[in-house]
Scaffold this motif. Sequence first.
Motif, mmCIF file in Angstrom:
data_model
loop_
_atom_site.group_PDB
_atom_site.id
_atom_site.type_symbol
_atom_site.label_atom_id
_atom_site.label_comp_id
_atom_site.label_asym_id
_atom_site.label_seq_id
_atom_site.Cartn_x
_atom_site.Cartn_y
_atom_site.Cartn_z
ATOM 1 N N GLY A 73 0.827 -1.206 0.000
ATOM 2 C CA GLY A 73 0.000 0.000 0.000
ATOM 3 C C GLY A 73 0.861 1.254 0.000
ATOM 4 O O GLY A 73 0.596 2.212 -0.745
ATOM 5 N N VAL A 74 1.919 1.239 0.808
ATOM 6 C CA VAL A 74 2.809 2.402 0.909
ATOM 7 C C VAL A 74 3.534 2.617 -0.426
ATOM 8 O O VAL A 74 3.658 3.745 -0.904
ATOM 9 N N LEU A 104 0.538 8.988 6.421
ATOM 10 C CA LEU A 104 1.275 9.477 5.244
ATOM 11 C C LEU A 104 0.448 10.470 4.432
ATOM 12 O O LEU A 104 0.950 11.513 4.006
ATOM 13 N N THR A 105 -0.832 10.160 4.231
ATOM 14 C CA THR A 105 -1.676 11.090 3.467
ATOM 15 C C THR A 105 -1.846 12.394 4.247
ATOM 16 O O THR A 105 -1.873 13.472 3.659
ATOM 17 N N GLY A 109 -0.731 16.071 3.082
ATOM 18 C CA GLY A 109 -1.871 16.952 2.841
ATOM 19 C C GLY A 109 -2.782 16.469 1.732
ATOM 20 O O GLY A 109 -3.266 17.255 0.922
ATOM 21 N N ILE A 110 -2.987 15.151 1.662
ATOM 22 C CA ILE A 110 -3.875 14.597 0.628
ATOM 23 C C ILE A 110 -5.090 13.970 1.299
ATOM 24 O O ILE A 110 -4.947 13.138 2.211
ATOM 25 N N PHE A 111 -6.264 14.360 0.842
ATOM 26 C CA PHE A 111 -7.492 13.838 1.436
ATOM 27 C C PHE A 111 -7.561 12.318 1.251
ATOM 28 O O PHE A 111 -7.220 11.793 0.190
ATOM 29 N N ARG A 122 -7.322 6.154 14.096
ATOM 30 C CA ARG A 122 -6.763 7.402 13.588
ATOM 31 C C ARG A 122 -5.740 7.972 14.565
ATOM 32 O O ARG A 122 -5.977 7.955 15.769
ATOM 33 N N SER A 123 -4.630 8.492 14.018
ATOM 34 C CA SER A 123 -3.700 9.238 14.866
ATOM 35 C C SER A 123 -3.796 10.726 14.551
ATOM 36 O O SER A 123 -3.382 11.559 15.341
ATOM 37 N N VAL A 124 -4.330 11.065 13.384
ATOM 38 C CA VAL A 124 -4.477 12.467 12.983
ATOM 39 C C VAL A 124 -5.978 12.779 12.881
ATOM 40 O O VAL A 124 -6.682 12.135 12.108
ATOM 41 N N PRO A 125 -6.468 13.743 13.669
ATOM 42 C CA PRO A 125 -7.910 14.045 13.589
ATOM 43 C C PRO A 125 -8.263 14.816 12.315
ATOM 44 O O PRO A 125 -7.381 15.399 11.672
#
Length: 586
Positions: A73-74, A104-105, A109-111, A122-125
């Motif tokens: 995936g990466v 990574l997204t 800064g990729i939706f 999730r680690s990023v809200p």
Amino acid sequence: MKKFLIIVIIILMSLPTLSAIAEKPIIGVILPFSSAFSGIAEEQKNAIDLVVTQLSPTYEIIYKDSKADAEGGVKAFNELMNMENPPIAIISCASWVAEALHPLTAEKGIFHIVIGSASFNRSVPNHTVRFTIDAKVEEKQLAYYLSSFKKLAIFNMDNGYGNGWAKIIKNNFSDKVVSSISYDPQKKDFTEKLKIIKENNPDALILLSAGNGATIAEEARNLGIRAQFVGTRPIQRQELLQKAEFTNGLVYTYPSYDANHPIIKEFEKAYKMPISVFGIEAYDAITTLIQALSDTDDTPETLFAWYASRTYQGALGKVTFDKVGDANYPYLYKEINNGEFQVAEFQYPLLLQKTKIQIDNIFNHMDETTAETAKLLSSTGLTSKISTELLQKLFDQNEYSYDVVTIDKKGIIVNVAPENFKEIVGENISSQEQVKRIHATKKPVVSKAILTVEGFIGFDLQHPVFDTNGEFIGSVSVLTEPEFFGQIISGKVVNFPVEIWLMQKDGEIIYDVNKDEIGRNLFTDELYKNFESLKKVGKQMVESANGEGEYEFFDSSQNQIVKKKLIWTTIMVHSTEFRLALAHKI
Ligand code: COI
Ligand code: CYT
């Protein structure tokens, strides 16, 4: 000057091409094409392609193969990012890929939209939107069924999905899990591992599997494993029907989705194969994303905000996103029956029975503790300081009590707990039907729905109090609100697409999810006037303690008339009967 002009002309000439490129932004779709999940990936791609052909949006889709694991995936993501014109949004499938791509997204800064990803944190809200219901929610539903078995064995794919699920089951059923083994989903022979499971002799074998479930079921049965097969969403693959002789009887949790959505027939027509929830999620993901891209300025922040807290009607049915970005929609039980995937009928009586048992238990506890208090009040009287403490204790013992009072033999409220209700002391309730009954019979009573002096429609359980000479001196009462039923029912119905309502034998609706119906009479209220089939079933409910039927009425969102199937049973406390009904759309 001439040179300058030429440069300007060259720039001007190249503008249309530049803007043409900029006008066709790219959506990157990362699916497990070369893996044991290739059928799933193909189905998702087919669903997305169908939407793209239908809508011909101004976006280009680029597919990448994540193969079988997170590294794949990466790698696929990095390839997309290294393109001259990188994607403005990524859709990825599988829990393990979701987990790896989420940070990574966010960093780039990729939706990011994830589909087919039940085990994901999730680690990023405020960044990643998910169309799959979390395994923890699905497990709550599966647990209803699992709790009827004594010895559970888990056989799970060794990946983020299977391991995440196995952990949740082991946490919730630590005393029941006799064996938990993972397998490599890329392999085809599972017999050695299944032999260990056989030795532990489980009565249910939970398969956290996709299409491999077919081979596993065959090998397990050939080894003589007789356990009930239990599965989760990804197990519904066509392979299982090809081995129906081994997979018949499998019970699993699955989204209820909208079986009448046009995409279901269109997909079948276009690809000569049925669509599963993997394709359905992909369909909803791409159609909403295209809408979101046209409604916003395409930044990850505005795209996320477009989804968060939104409700839409899609192929998944009515979907509501929470603030975190997770979709919510109902799941139910399905089973393989006669070589077909079917909605399992057993879930309706199961849910009704579980709800009845819990309401019965709560009423029984209320009844026993009220009886004990009535006995103790015999020597303390109805108004003493000690009697107030006894009322407070009775209140504390019953989570669903609104307040607790004593009533003298004239029908006057003479004491109350908790203290903040003391303004009702002195109220005369002698005209309430249950007060009349207890004064006449001197036996415990439960009221019908009554208008209480507290100001709402409630239910009152009373036990008589006799003094030490055996003289009737009044009664002790525990009052509950209809919302009491609501709390129990919503805890039981959880995420199943069913409604449970309660009716009194005179036709009064005493609980419904639609609060506006509480207190209305099924036989006389204007609201039900044109619903003859409902009134007919209501009449049967009055006559029999248990039964089943069909009727037409509004769906739970009140905007559409639908056909429903109904089963009912009875809650009976001290000869007062409440009909408890479970309905589901057909
Ligand atoms: C999940 O991770 O939730 C999935 O359904 C993945 C699938 C490829 C088995
Ligand atoms: N209120 C109460 N009737 C009422 O109106 N607490 C018991 C009985």
